[in-house]
Design a protein around this motif. Structure first.
Motif: not given
Length: 277
Positions: A86-93, A182-196
């Motif tokens: 839950c924290t990963l989703v909330i902090t990422s958004l 869609e911009r978060w899911w398709n662009i930001c989310f895939p490249v932020s795996k290390s920080s997540m």
């Protein structure tokens, strides 16, 4: 030649220092594990007595009968895993909104989130307890999970990473008709795996080791987590040390497994937060 010898000597000294420090940290863990296999009532405060004599697995059977330690382990894992997801989703958004979206009050919102890092848990524990009591969430999983979902440091780490993503990619997605999600899911989310991964590891560790709030909000033995249940079990066995050592070993196994599986991500997370945090 002298310079080469100095380099080799310095490396040897460095390796000795590293391995010596590692052994120093590992020795209490080895002591705990070996003590858990000693017969009930055996004194384990003297090194010679710990590593000599008989060994048995009877203590593990005793603690499984005397304390619901498996239930405590499940509670800790369920709460920690849920809090982490839950924290990963909330902090990422939240970080995406603060970094890539334009809206009024964004600067004030960022300052409010950042100021949350300066508020200690102890200062809000009374109103938090009252709020949870009025909502009838004490002695529940929800009551354990909700207060841990806010992670200002997680938002700051994720925002710092999203700031490094070129705005041209976001603008191109806007031209293609992509919405904010869609911009978060398709662009930001895939490249932020290390920080997540970094945020997730530290969130899981913090939730796993959390003691104060579970101690205050849980009174049912079946709902206790390991940081609350283990000290109570140890308190009932102050005159005998093999059972508390055994309980500590059982409680440490899940954390050790998580570390073995995710050790590369943990090291990367520590390095990243040290540089960008």
């Amino acid at each position: 030649m002298k310079k080469g010898k100095k380099i080799r000597l310095s490396k040897i000294f460095l390796y000795l220092l590293i391995y010596g420090t590692a052994l120093l940290w590992l020795f209490p863990v080895v002591w705990m594990i070996v003590s858990s296999f000693k017969p009930y009532g055996t004194p384990v405060s003297i090194l010679q007595e710990v590593f000599s004599g008989k060994f048995t697995v009877e203590n593990y059977r005793i603690i499984l009968e005397k304390a619901p330690i498996l239930r405590w382990t499940f509670n800790s894992f369920f709460v920690s895993a849920t809090v982490t997801l839950c924290t990963l989703v909330i902090t990422s958004l939240a970080a995406y909104a603060l970094s890539k979206l334009k809206f009024k009050g964004k600067g004030v919102g960022f300052l409010l989130i950042a100021s949350g890092m300066m508020i200690p848990m102890e200062s809000i524990i009374i109103p938090l307890y009252q709020a949870m009591a009025q909502a009838k969430l004490l002695n529940t999983y929800a009551g354990l999970i909700y207060p841990s979902l806010a992670s200002p440091i997680g938002v700051l780490i994720m925002k710092r990473f999203y700031d490094s993503i070129p705005d041209d990619l976001i603008e191109a997605a806007v031209l293609d008709g992509a919405g904010p999600f869609e911009r978060w899911w398709n662009i930001c989310f895939p490249v932020s795996k290390s920080s997540m991964a970094a945020v997730g590891i530290f969130t899981f560790t913090s939730a796993w080791n959390n003691f104060l709030w579970p101690f205050l909000s849980i009174t049912s033995e079946k709902m206790m987590t390991l940081p609350v249940g283990i000290p109570q079990f140890q308190g009932a066995n102050l005159s005998e040390f093999t059972l508390p050592m055994t309980a500590s070993v059982v409680a440490s196994v899940p954390a050790i497994i998580v570390f073995i599986i995710f050790q590369k991500q943990i090291i990367k997370g520590i390095a990243m937060t040290g540089i960008k945090g």
